[in-house]
Design a protein around this motif. Structure first.
Motif, PDB file in Angstrom:
ATOM      1  N   ALA A 283      16.092   7.930  -0.029  1.00  0.00           N
ATOM      2  CA  ALA A 283      16.705   7.576  -1.314  1.00  0.00           C
ATOM      3  C   ALA A 283      16.416   6.115  -1.652  1.00  0.00           C
ATOM      4  O   ALA A 283      16.157   5.777  -2.813  1.00  0.00           O
ATOM      5  CB  ALA A 283      18.206   7.828  -1.269  1.00  0.00           C
ATOM      6  N   ALA A 284      16.435   5.252  -0.632  1.00  0.00           N
ATOM      7  CA  ALA A 284      16.191   3.823  -0.874  1.00  0.00           C
ATOM      8  C   ALA A 284      14.763   3.583  -1.371  1.00  0.00           C
ATOM      9  O   ALA A 284      14.529   2.688  -2.174  1.00  0.00           O
ATOM     10  CB  ALA A 284      16.454   3.018   0.397  1.00  0.00           C
ATOM     11  N   SER A 285      13.801   4.369  -0.883  1.00  0.00           N
ATOM     12  CA  SER A 285      12.401   4.170  -1.308  1.00  0.00           C
ATOM     13  C   SER A 285      12.020   5.098  -2.449  1.00  0.00           C
ATOM     14  O   SER A 285      10.942   4.955  -3.018  1.00  0.00           O
ATOM     15  CB  SER A 285      11.447   4.416  -0.145  1.00  0.00           C
ATOM     16  N   GLN A 286      12.881   6.069  -2.754  1.00  0.00           N
ATOM     17  CA  GLN A 286      12.537   7.156  -3.683  1.00  0.00           C
ATOM     18  C   GLN A 286      11.201   7.764  -3.290  1.00  0.00           C
ATOM     19  O   GLN A 286      10.328   8.035  -4.121  1.00  0.00           O
ATOM     20  CB  GLN A 286      12.534   6.644  -5.114  1.00  0.00           C
ATOM     21  N   SER A 287      11.064   7.959  -1.986  1.00  0.00           N
ATOM     22  CA  SER A 287       9.832   8.485  -1.424  1.00  0.00           C
ATOM     23  C   SER A 287      10.184   9.137  -0.090  1.00  0.00           C
ATOM     24  O   SER A 287      11.354   9.430   0.159  1.00  0.00           O
ATOM     25  CB  SER A 287       8.847   7.317  -1.253  1.00  0.00           C
ATOM     26  N   GLN A 288       9.191   9.367   0.752  1.00  0.00           N
ATOM     27  CA  GLN A 288       9.463   9.953   2.058  1.00  0.00           C
ATOM     28  C   GLN A 288       9.179   8.933   3.147  1.00  0.00           C
ATOM     29  O   GLN A 288       8.066   8.414   3.241  1.00  0.00           O
ATOM     30  CB  GLN A 288       8.567  11.170   2.287  1.00  0.00           C
ATOM     31  N   THR A 289      10.168   8.664   3.962  1.00  0.00           N
ATOM     32  CA  THR A 289       9.986   7.772   5.098  1.00  0.00           C
ATOM     33  C   THR A 289       9.038   8.434   6.093  1.00  0.00           C
ATOM     34  O   THR A 289       9.173   9.610   6.409  1.00  0.00           O
ATOM     35  CB  THR A 289      11.355   7.493   5.731  1.00  0.00           C
ATOM     36  N   ARG A 290       8.092   7.651   6.560  1.00  0.00           N
ATOM     37  CA  ARG A 290       7.063   8.201   7.453  1.00  0.00           C
ATOM     38  C   ARG A 290       7.508   8.184   8.905  1.00  0.00           C
ATOM     39  O   ARG A 290       8.299   7.336   9.315  1.00  0.00           O
ATOM     40  CB  ARG A 290       5.774   7.378   7.314  1.00  0.00           C
ATOM     41  N   VAL A 291       6.928   9.120   9.674  1.00  0.00           N
ATOM     42  CA  VAL A 291       7.243   9.221  11.096  1.00  0.00           C
ATOM     43  C   VAL A 291       5.964   9.255  11.910  1.00  0.00           C
ATOM     44  O   VAL A 291       4.965   9.850  11.497  1.00  0.00           O
ATOM     45  CB  VAL A 291       8.064  10.497  11.374  1.00  0.00           C
TER      46      VAL A 291
ATOM     47  N   TYR B 261       0.796  -1.230   0.000  1.00  0.00           N
ATOM     48  CA  TYR B 261       0.000   0.000   0.000  1.00  0.00           C
ATOM     49  C   TYR B 261       0.824   1.273   0.000  1.00  0.00           C
ATOM     50  O   TYR B 261       0.324   2.327  -0.390  1.00  0.00           O
ATOM     51  CB  TYR B 261      -0.954  -0.009   1.200  1.00  0.00           C
ATOM     52  N   ASP B 262       2.056   1.220   0.479  1.00  0.00           N
ATOM     53  CA  ASP B 262       2.867   2.432   0.611  1.00  0.00           C
ATOM     54  C   ASP B 262       4.121   2.349  -0.247  1.00  0.00           C
ATOM     55  O   ASP B 262       4.654   1.265  -0.457  1.00  0.00           O
ATOM     56  CB  ASP B 262       3.362   2.581   2.060  1.00  0.00           C
ATOM     57  N   ALA B 263       4.621   3.537  -0.639  1.00  0.00           N
ATOM     58  CA  ALA B 263       5.919   3.574  -1.317  1.00  0.00           C
ATOM     59  C   ALA B 263       7.048   3.265  -0.331  1.00  0.00           C
ATOM     60  O   ALA B 263       8.093   2.757  -0.717  1.00  0.00           O
ATOM     61  CB  ALA B 263       6.136   4.950  -1.944  1.00  0.00           C
ATOM     62  N   ALA B 264       6.814   3.583   0.946  1.00  0.00           N
ATOM     63  CA  ALA B 264       7.840   3.354   1.968  1.00  0.00           C
ATOM     64  C   ALA B 264       7.169   2.808   3.231  1.00  0.00           C
ATOM     65  O   ALA B 264       6.927   3.544   4.177  1.00  0.00           O
ATOM     66  CB  ALA B 264       8.584   4.647   2.275  1.00  0.00           C
ATOM     67  N   PRO B 265       6.857   1.514   3.263  1.00  0.00           N
ATOM     68  CA  PRO B 265       6.155   0.952   4.424  1.00  0.00           C
ATOM     69  C   PRO B 265       6.990   0.915   5.709  1.00  0.00           C
ATOM     70  O   PRO B 265       6.426   0.761   6.782  1.00  0.00           O
ATOM     71  CB  PRO B 265       5.802  -0.473   3.980  1.00  0.00           C
ATOM     72  N   VAL B 266       8.306   1.041   5.589  1.00  0.00           N
ATOM     73  CA  VAL B 266       9.160   0.967   6.779  1.00  0.00           C
ATOM     74  C   VAL B 266       9.398   2.381   7.312  1.00  0.00           C
ATOM     75  O   VAL B 266      10.136   3.164   6.714  1.00  0.00           O
ATOM     76  CB  VAL B 266      10.503   0.283   6.457  1.00  0.00           C
TER      77      VAL B 266
END
Ligand SMILES: *[C@@H]1O[C@H](CO)[C@@H](O)[C@H](O)[C@H]1NC(C)=O
Ligand SMILES: *[C@@H]1O[C@H](CO)[C@@H](O)[C@H](O)[C@H]1NC(C)=O
Ligand SMILES: *[C@@H]1O[C@H](CO)[C@@H](O)[C@H](O)[C@H]1NC(C)=O
Ligand SMILES: *[C@@H]1O[C@H](CO)[C@@H](O)[C@H](O)[C@H]1NC(C)=O
Ligand SMILES: *[C@@H]1O[C@H](CO)[C@@H](O)[C@H](O)[C@H]1NC(C)=O
Ligand SMILES: *[C@@H]1O[C@H](CO)[C@@H](O)[C@H](O)[C@H]1NC(C)=O
Ligand SMILES: *[C@@H]1O[C@H](CO)[C@@H](O)[C@H](O)[C@H]1NC(C)=O
Length: 490
Positions: free
Chosen positions: A74-82, A41-46
């Motif tokens: 950079a690894a997800s080419q997205s924004q890591t969520r917080v 579901y997410d570009a960056a699930p972690v």
């Protein structure tokens, strides 16, 4: 499916021998097209969960924080969520006049404050993250107006605001907490108050889709299974953006019961994640996403490379079960064994987070290629709905400790079902000397040959891939005990 050739081997066993230890050089066959694909579901699930009182410190006092985030982005080419929250969100009250982000006293060195206040600049720091943020607000102290005042300031300040939590782990509230008003604390009372608070907060903000609901530690007593139908019955699902569970496979606080061998073991990882299946189903039944809103390994084993191997397997397994994302908890700076980085060091689990993030990056579906009965994990990752995966993740969760005197064992996995015309695949390896390795003790992990600098979180070393030949759609990949690889199929 991943199948050790046990049937044949059992024919060769002498009479009276009831079990057989599989030879380490035996080949495990894996058809990469055999998986049952499930959506990602997410570009960056972690993602990361930052303990409420510690959050200002992570961004103001820890120089490497922005670069550690940048590497994940950079690894997800997205924004890591917080997610900003935890036990201390339920000890915190908003003070609109406070000029510092947060004010508190640490009662014992390395501990957490028993109460705290925070001001508008707390939210300025959250805005500075420039990424989707969930903010955990207080419910335990029963000061609804204070929580609403904080929420209004957050909405004004934080452009990436994703949702608010109203309380943390209400499973642990007791009759003496102000919110209980001397009533015995039950799932039914919690659900009633959660729903009342959701209505009050949503109406004060004039916003739907704004609450991360549940936030339970130990389903099923307090659970999405129990809460979601009541939300539906009360027509409050329009307020709920996601449901959240918390999970710690061994113990949130650690202690003597933690064990790295059992933490890592893939069959246990799968069994643990599977206990949450009714939670995922309950959220799906009311058409809502569900997340692991706070999770991590727990305890003294947590800073090890074995915990990085665990993290990679656990994150992929939870995404495969249907969790939209996971927020790995980061506690008191300098006293949080499972944190990914601290004031002066990067810790081994960070490499597991980068590995899982890169594996999931750009992918729209996942499958478990093994049945969870062995210590070997295999996942297919797909950019299209059907067919051959773009990436295959292989994780050998066998424990290889620094007390082992024998040569490091390995497992060869024979991948079949690759395109017949394919000449080669590229392999990116996550490794360290031992499962017990800790970067801060000088046993530095590498992911594709790259490590991360303790002070800056900058990449150190040249990125390297191993090229493996493909013959007739088959490739043999060797994975040592306590190692993981991403096989890139193009
Ligand atoms: C807040 O915590 C401090 C110790 O850290 C304690 O002395 C104080 O009494 C607490 N205040 C309240 C209102 O609980
Ligand atoms: C909370 O706010 C409402 C609306 O502003 C007000 O009527 C009420 O008295 C407040 N309650 C408390 C406990 O301050
Ligand atoms: C709760 O009960 C205790 C002891 O019976 C009493 O001292 C206290 O005032 C009560 N609190 C409320 C909010 O009713
Ligand atoms: C509405 O919520 C209340 C409180 O949680 C619950 O007792 C009730 O059953 C719910 N109503 C319906 C129709 O589900
Ligand atoms: C951890 O668990 C494994 C498997 O059950 C056991 O063999 C080992 O002795 C345990 N280690 C510790 C340190 O308790
Ligand atoms: C093995 O690793 C553990 C955890 O990092 C460490 O405490 C221990 O000293 C190491 N032992 C040896 C023999 O290197
Ligand atoms: C991190 O610090 C440890 C302990 O000082 C050191 O041995 C290690 O080489 C450092 N790692 C990197 C990648 O710089």
């Amino acid at each position: 499916m991943l199948s050790k050739d046990l049937a044949l081997l059992s024919l060769l066993l002498p009479l009276g021998v009831s079990s057989y230890v599989l030879p380490r050089d035996s080949t495990v066959k894996l058809d990469v097209t055999a998986g049952d694909q499930r959506p990602i579901y997410d570009a960056a699930p972690v993602g990361l969960s930052l303990e409420f009182f510690a959050f200002p410190g992570y961004v103001q006092d820890v120089a490497s924080t922005s670069q550690c985030f940048a590497n994940l982005d950079a690894a997800s080419q997205s924004q890591t969520r917080v997610r900003i929250g935890g036990t201390t969100q339920d000890r915190a009250l908003y003070d609109a006049t406070l000029t510092s982000p947060a004010q508190f006293v640490i009662p014992t060195p390395g501990g957490a404050p028993l109460n705290l206040t925070y001001g508008p600049s707390f939210f300025d720091l959250a805005e500075g993250l420039k990424r989707p943020v969930v903010i955990g607000l207080n419910r335990r102290l029963n000061q609804l107006n204070n929580t609403i005042a904080a929420a209004k300031q957050a909405i004004k300040t934080v452009s990436g605001l994703f949702a608010f939590e109203l309380g943390n782990e209400p499973d642990l509230y007791t009759a003496t907490d102000p919110i209980a008003n001397n009533h015995s604390w039950t799932p039914a009372l919690d659900a009633k108050i959660q729903i009342d608070w959701q209505k009050a907060v949503s109406s004060a903000l004039g916003k739907d889709d704004i609450v991360e609901a549940g936030v339970f530690l130990q389903p099923p007593k307090f659970s999405v299974q129990e809460l979601a139908p009541q939300e539906q019955g009360n027509n409050t699902l329009h307020i709920v953006r996601t449901f959240a569970d918390h999970a710690y496979p061994q113990s949130a606080c650690g202690g003597s019961k933690t064990n790295l061998t059992t933490l890592m073991d893939h069959s246990r990882v799968k069994a643990f994640v599977d206990t949450f299946k009714p939670e995922v189903e309950a959220a799906a039944a009311v058409g809502k996403p569900v997340v692991l809103g706070e999770t991590n390994s727990g305890g003294g084993i947590s800073p090890t490379f074995g915990a990085a191997i665990w993290l990679a397997d656990y994150a992929l397994q939870a995404v495969n079960l249907g969790y939209s994302r996971l927020y790995f908890h980061q506690g008191t700076i300098g006293n949080s064994p499972y944190s990914w980085w601290g004031a002066t060091k990067v810790f081994a689990p960070y490499y597991g987070a980068l590995f899982a993030t890169e594996a999931l990056s750009g992918m729209s579906s996942i499958s478990a290629l093994d049945d969870g009965s062995t210590s070997l994990a295999a996942y297919g990752l797909y950019a299209e709905d059907k067919g051959v995966p773009k990436k295959v993740v292989l994780i050998n969760t066998d424990y290889y400790s620094n007390t082992t005197t024998t040569e490091r064992p390995s497992q060869t996995l024979s991948l079949s079902g690759l395109d017949n015309g394919l000449q080669s695949v590229n392999v990116k390896r996550l490794t360290a000397p031992y499962a017990t390795s800790q970067q801060e003790l000088g046993q530095v992990p590498t992911f594709g040959g790259v490590s991360y600098d303790n002070a800056t979180c900058n990449a150190v070393g040249d990125e390297k891939y191993e090229q493996l030949a493909v013959h007739n759609g088959c490739a043999n990949v060797e994975v040592y005990s306590s190692e993981a690889v991403i096989v890139y199929i193009s």
